[in-house]
Design a protein around this motif. Structure first.
Motif, short mmCIF file in Angstrom:
data_model
loop_
_atom_site.label_atom_id
_atom_site.label_comp_id
_atom_site.label_asym_id
_atom_site.label_seq_id
_atom_site.Cartn_x
_atom_site.Cartn_y
_atom_site.Cartn_z
N THR A 67 0.83 -1.33 -0.04
CA THR A 67 -0.22 -0.12 0.13
C THR A 67 0.82 1.12 0.08
N GLU A 68 2.00 1.36 0.09
CA GLU A 68 3.10 2.19 0.16
C GLU A 68 3.01 3.41 -1.00
N PRO A 69 3.16 2.78 -2.10
CA PRO A 69 2.74 3.77 -3.17
C PRO A 69 1.56 4.48 -3.12
N LEU A 75 1.52 11.86 -0.14
CA LEU A 75 2.30 12.57 0.26
C LEU A 75 2.72 13.53 -0.80
N ALA A 76 2.72 13.04 -2.05
CA ALA A 76 2.88 13.95 -3.18
C ALA A 76 1.82 14.75 -3.46
N ILE A 77 0.57 14.51 -3.00
CA ILE A 77 -0.42 15.51 -3.18
C ILE A 77 -0.43 16.62 -2.14
N GLY A 78 0.41 16.38 -1.02
CA GLY A 78 0.98 17.62 -0.14
C GLY A 78 0.81 16.93 1.32
N ALA A 79 0.45 15.68 1.91
CA ALA A 79 0.54 15.54 3.33
C ALA A 79 1.70 15.65 3.67
N ASP A 80 2.05 15.88 4.98
CA ASP A 80 3.31 16.02 5.66
C ASP A 80 4.04 14.77 5.74
N ILE A 186 -3.93 16.22 -9.00
CA ILE A 186 -2.93 15.27 -9.74
C ILE A 186 -1.50 15.54 -9.12
N PRO A 187 -0.80 14.83 -8.24
CA PRO A 187 0.54 15.11 -8.19
C PRO A 187 1.21 15.56 -9.15
N ASN A 188 1.99 16.68 -8.95
CA ASN A 188 3.09 17.02 -9.87
C ASN A 188 4.27 16.46 -9.52
N MET A 189 5.27 16.93 -10.67
CA MET A 189 6.75 16.36 -10.48
C MET A 189 7.53 16.91 -9.06
N ARG A 190 7.03 18.02 -8.98
CA ARG A 190 7.59 18.71 -7.58
C ARG A 190 7.33 17.70 -6.48
N GLY A 191 5.72 17.93 -6.25
CA GLY A 191 5.13 17.03 -5.36
C GLY A 191 5.72 15.57 -5.16
N ILE A 192 6.10 15.16 -6.43
CA ILE A 192 6.47 13.60 -6.16
C ILE A 192 7.86 13.46 -5.89
N MET A 193 8.52 14.44 -6.16
CA MET A 193 10.07 14.57 -5.66
C MET A 193 10.14 14.68 -4.29
N ALA A 195 7.80 14.13 -2.12
CA ALA A 195 7.24 13.06 -1.23
C ALA A 195 8.20 11.97 -1.07
N ARG A 196 9.21 11.87 -1.87
CA ARG A 196 10.39 10.61 -1.59
C ARG A 196 11.10 11.09 -0.43
N GLN A 197 10.99 12.47 0.04
CA GLN A 197 12.02 13.01 1.12
C GLN A 197 11.32 12.90 2.46
N LYS A 198 9.78 12.72 2.12
CA LYS A 198 9.03 12.77 3.60
C LYS A 198 9.04 11.53 4.40
N ALA A 199 8.72 11.53 5.51
CA ALA A 199 8.82 10.40 6.45
C ALA A 199 7.64 9.46 5.97
#
Ligand SMILES: Cc1cc2nc3c(=O)[nH]c(=O)nc-3n(C[C@H](O)[C@H](O)[C@H](O)COP(=O)(O)OP(=O)(O)OC[C@H]3O[C@@H](n4cnc5c(N)ncnc54)[C@H](O)[C@@H]3O)c2cc1C
Ligand SMILES: Nc1ncnc2c1ncn2[C@@H]1O[C@H](COP(=O)(O)O)[C@@H](O)[C@H]1O
Lengths: 248, 319
Positions: A67-69, A75-80, A186-193, A195-199
Motif C-alpha cells: 500500500t506504500e505507493p 504525500l505527493a498531493i501534499g500531506a506532511d 493530481i500530483p505534479n513532478m515537484r510533489g512527487i520528488m 514525497a520521496r523525502q517525507k517520512a
C-alpha cells in the motif's frame, strides 16, 4: 491543528473484480490501486486546512508494504507525513482498533476517513474510530469549517442537508461534495520528488481479533438479454413493466 | 435472547424500511428459535409492527430524541439490547442506520455486517451474504463475536406479513450526551428521497442542460419516484450533489431504475446494479447501458420521455 487522514488502498473504479484461491481471496493481479475516492475528497479538504490554517496533515493506512505507493501518492498531493500500520486489513473493526491506537498516541484533533471504501463497502471504520476514541462523529460530511475548538459542518441527509455544530476532537466520514471536483489534485513532478523525502513511518500493530471473517466471494449471475421496445410502441414498455416485471 | 430490530420512524410514522427489517428479523428469529423485539423511538402507533412479525415493542418516547442523533440513538439501542439479552441486532441501510451502526458495534463490542442481502446462510458459524466491490461481487462473511449486528440492504428482502400481534412495553433508557447540535435543516419536503424510493428516474449528460429536467421531474412525479443523475450532471451543477448516484455517489437499490441519456459507464452501473429492474432510454444503440439493462428504448429522450409521461398518465388513470 493535527489532522489524520485515513487512506484506504482500493482497486481503481474501472477494475474488473476477480477472485483467487477457490473464490476465497480478492485477486489483485493486474489491478491498479488508488486512494479511495471518499478519502481523496477528505485529503483535499485537509490540504485546505494546511494552507489556510497551518494544519499539520498525516496520512495513515493499515496494510502491507504493497500500500506504500498509495501513501506516497498522498504525500505527493501534499500531506506532511505518512504512517503505515503493518497489519493485514482483515475487517473494519480490527482496522479501527489499529487506527484508534495511533490516534490516541498521536493526539490528533481531526480524523478524516471516507464514508465508505469502494472495495469492501463496510462503511464502518469512521464511526468505529469515533466510538473507540470517544470523539464527536459527523458522517456524510459535505462541508467542514474549524475555528479553534469549534466546528461547523454540513452533512448530507436523505433528501437534503443539515448544518451541525460540534467541538474537537472530531471524526468525519467524508464524501463527494466536501470539496469541488475541480479542487482535486493530481500530483505534479515537484510533489512527487518532495514525497520521496517525507517520512513514512511503519508501526507494528496492536493485538486485535477479527470480529468478522470473509469466507467466500461470488460474482453476480450473468444477466439475461435486454428486451428492446420500439419508441413507437411505448404502451408495450408499460405493459412489460406492469405485467412482466411487476414494478409499476 | 430475542432478536432486536431497530424500526425507524420519521415524525412518528414508520418508514417502509422499518417493516422490511422487521420481516427480516422474524425470519432470523425463526432460524434461532426465538422471538422478535423491536426498539422504536418516538413512534406514534406501533400496532403495525405485529403484522411484520414483531412480538414485543420497546417504545421510547422522549423529546430529547426528537431529532435523529447517531450517538444518542446508538446508546438507546445498546440499552435495549442489554435489557433483552440480545445476541443479534438488526438495522436497515438507511443513512441514519449506517451512521449509528458502527457506534453501536463499539458499544456492544459486536461484529457488524453491512449491506446484507439475505437471511443468514448458517447460524453456526453465523454467516451472511453481503454485497462488496460496489455490487460487482458478493461476499460471505462470518461474524465471530457473541453479539452480532446485521445491516440489511434496502429492498433486498421485501415485506412479509404474518398474523401476529405485538405487545408494547414502555422503555425509559438513560440519555447520552449528544456532542453534536443540529443548527438547521434544509430539506426539500414532499419529494421522495433516493434512499426511500421504490422507483428512481435518473438523467445523464444526454439531457443537454438543467433546463431540460422538467420532463424528468414530471416522469418521476407520475411514477411516485425519486430523481437522480449521473456524476457529470452534478459536477456541472445541473443538479444537486445529493442526486449523484453511482460508485462514488449514492447507491441505488430500487425496484425500478430508469436511466435517461446516461451512457452506462462502469462507475455508474456499479452503484445502481443492486436495483431489480433497469430501463434505459438512449439515442445510441451502442451505449453500454444496453448491456446492463432489462428493458431498453433506442430513441431520442426529448421525444420518448414526453410520450411516455402521457401514456403513463393514461395507464395510472385506468388503474
Ligand atoms: C473515479 C471515478 C468515479 C466515478 N464515479 C461515478 C459515479 O459514481 N457515478 C457516475 O454516474 N459516474 C461516475 N464516474 C463518471 C463515469 O465514468 C462517466 O463519465 C459518467 O457516468 C458519464 O455520465 P453520463 O452517462 O451522464 O454522460 P455521457 O457519458 O456523456 O453519456 C451521455 C449519454 O446520453 C446519450 N444521449 C445523448 N443525447 C441523447 C438524447 N437526445 N436522447 C437520449 N440519449 C441521449 C448519449 O448517447 C450518451 O450515451 C466516475 C468516474 C471516475 C473516473
Ligand atoms: N486499511 C485501512 N487503512 C486506513 N484507513 C482505512 C482502512 N480501511 C478503511 N479505512 C478508512 O475508513 C473509511 C471507510 O472504510 P470502510 O469502513 O472499510 O468502508 C475509508 O474510506 C478509509 O478512510
Amino acid at each position: 491543528m493535527k489532522i489524520l487522514v485515513c487512506i484506504s488502498h482500493v482497486p481503481d473504479t474501472t477494475s474488473k473484480i476477480n477472485f483467487a484461491d477457490n473464490d476465497t481471496k480478492f485477486d489483485a493481479s493486474g489491478v491498479q490501486f488508488v486512494i479511495n475516492p471518499n478519502d481523496e475528497f477528505g485529503l483535499t479538504r485537509a490540504m485546505w486546512f494546511k494552507e489556510k490554517q497551518a494544519a499539520e496533515v498525516t496520512v495513515i493506512n493499515v496494510g502491507g508494504p504493497e500500500t506504500e505507493p498509495t501513501l506516497r501518492k498522498a504525500l505527493a498531493i501534499g500531506a506532511d507525513a505518512a504512517i503505515r500500520v503493518n497489519a493485514v486489513a482483515t475487517d473494519g473493526f480490527s482496522v479501527a482498533k489499529q487506527l484508534a491506537k495511533v490516534i490516541k498516541d498521536g493526539g490528533y484533533d481531526v480524523i478524516i476517513a471516507g464514508r465508505e471504501s469502494i472495495d469492501y463497502n463496510g462503511g464502518m471504520v469512521p464511526g468505529m474510530i469515533a466510538g473507540l476514541t470517544n470523539s464527536n462523529f459527523i458522517n456524510n460530511c459535505i462541508g467542514l469549517e474549524i475555528d479553534g475548538n469549534s466546528v461547523k459542518a454540513i452533512r448530507e441527509i436523505d433528501g437534503g442537508k443539515e448544518t451541525v455544530s460540534t467541538t474537537l476532537p472530531l471524526v468525519i466520514g467524508s464524501q463527494k461534495g466536501l470539496v469541488e471536483e475541480s479542487d482535486l489534485r493530481i500530483p505534479n513532478m515537484r510533489g512527487i520528488m518532495m514525497a520521496r523525502q517525507k517520512a513514512l513511518t511503519v508501526l507494528e500493530p496492536v493485538d486485535a481479533n477479527a470480529e468478522t471473517t470473509s469466507t467466500k466471494f461470488e460474482k453476480p449471475a450473468v444477466k439475461g438479454a435486454i428486451k428492446l421496445v420500439s419508441p413507437d410502441n411505448l404502451d408495450e414498455l408499460i405493459n412489460l413493466l406492469h405485467n412482466e416485471a411487476k414494478v409499476i | 435472547m430475542s432478536v432486536l430490530v431497530y424500526t425507524e420512524s420519521e415524525q412518528g410514522k414508520f418508514k417502509k424500511v422499518a417493516f422490511e427489517v422487521a420481516s427480516y428479523a422474524k425470519t432470523v428469529a425463526n432460524q434461532l428459535g426465538t422471538t422478535v423485539t423491536a426498539i422504536t423511538i418516538n413512534a406514534i402507533d406501533t400496532s403495525k409492527l405485529g403484522i411484520y412479525g414483531v412480538d414485543k415493542v420497546l417504545n421510547v418516547t422522549n423529546t430529547q430524541l426528537d431529532d435523529f442523533n447517531a450517538k444518542m440513538y446508538a446508546n438507546v439501542i445498546k440499552q435495549a439490547a442489554e435489557k433483552e439479552g440480545t445476541k443479534v441486532v438488526i438495522v436497515s441501510s438507511s443513512a441514519n442506520s449506517k451512521y449509528l451502526a458502527p457506534l453501536l458495534a463499539v458499544e456492544l463490542n459486536a461484529g457488524y455486517a453491512s449491506n446484507v442481502i439475505s437471511v443468514p446462510t448458517s447460524v453456526s458459524p453465523f454467516t451472511v451474504k453481503r454485497t462488496a466491490f460496489t455490487n460487482k461481487a458478493f461476499e460471505f462473511i462470518q461474524i465471530n463475536t457473541d453479539v452480532k449486528i446485521i445491516g440489511v440492504s434496502n429492498n433486498s428482502f421485501g415485506l412479509v406479513e404474518t398474523s401476529g400481534n405485538a405487545s408494547e412495553e414502555a422503555f425509559s433508557p438513560s440519555i447520552a450526551e449528544s456532542g453534536i447540535k443540529v443548527e438547521s435543516v434544509d430539506k426539500v419536503s414532499g419529494q421522495v428521497s433516493i434512499a426511500d424510493a421504490d422507483i428512481v428516474v435518473s438523467g445523464g449528460r444526454g439531457l443537454k442542460g438543467p433546463e431540460n429536467w422538467g420532463m424528468i421531474e414530471e416522469l418521476a412525479s407520475v411514477l411516485g419516484a425519486a430523481t437522480a443523475c449521473s456524476k457529470p450532471v452534478s459536477d456541472l451543477g445541473w443538479r444537486p450533489h445529493g442526486e449523484h448516484v453511482g460508485q462514488t455517489g449514492k447507491p441505488v437499490a430500487a425496484n425500478l431504475y430508469i436511466a435517461i441519456g446516461i451512457s452506462g459507464a462502469i462507475q455508474h452501473l456499479a452503484g445502481i446494479n443492486a436495483s431489480k429492474v433497469k430501463v434505459v432510454i438512449n439515442i445510441d444503440p451502442e451505449a453500454p447501458f444496453f448491456k446492463a439493462a432489462d428493458y431498453g428504448v433506442v430513441g431520442d429522450a426529448f421525444v420518448v420521455v414526453p410520450e411516455l409521461i402521457e401514456k403513463l398518465k393514461a395507464f395510472k388513470a385506468q388503474q
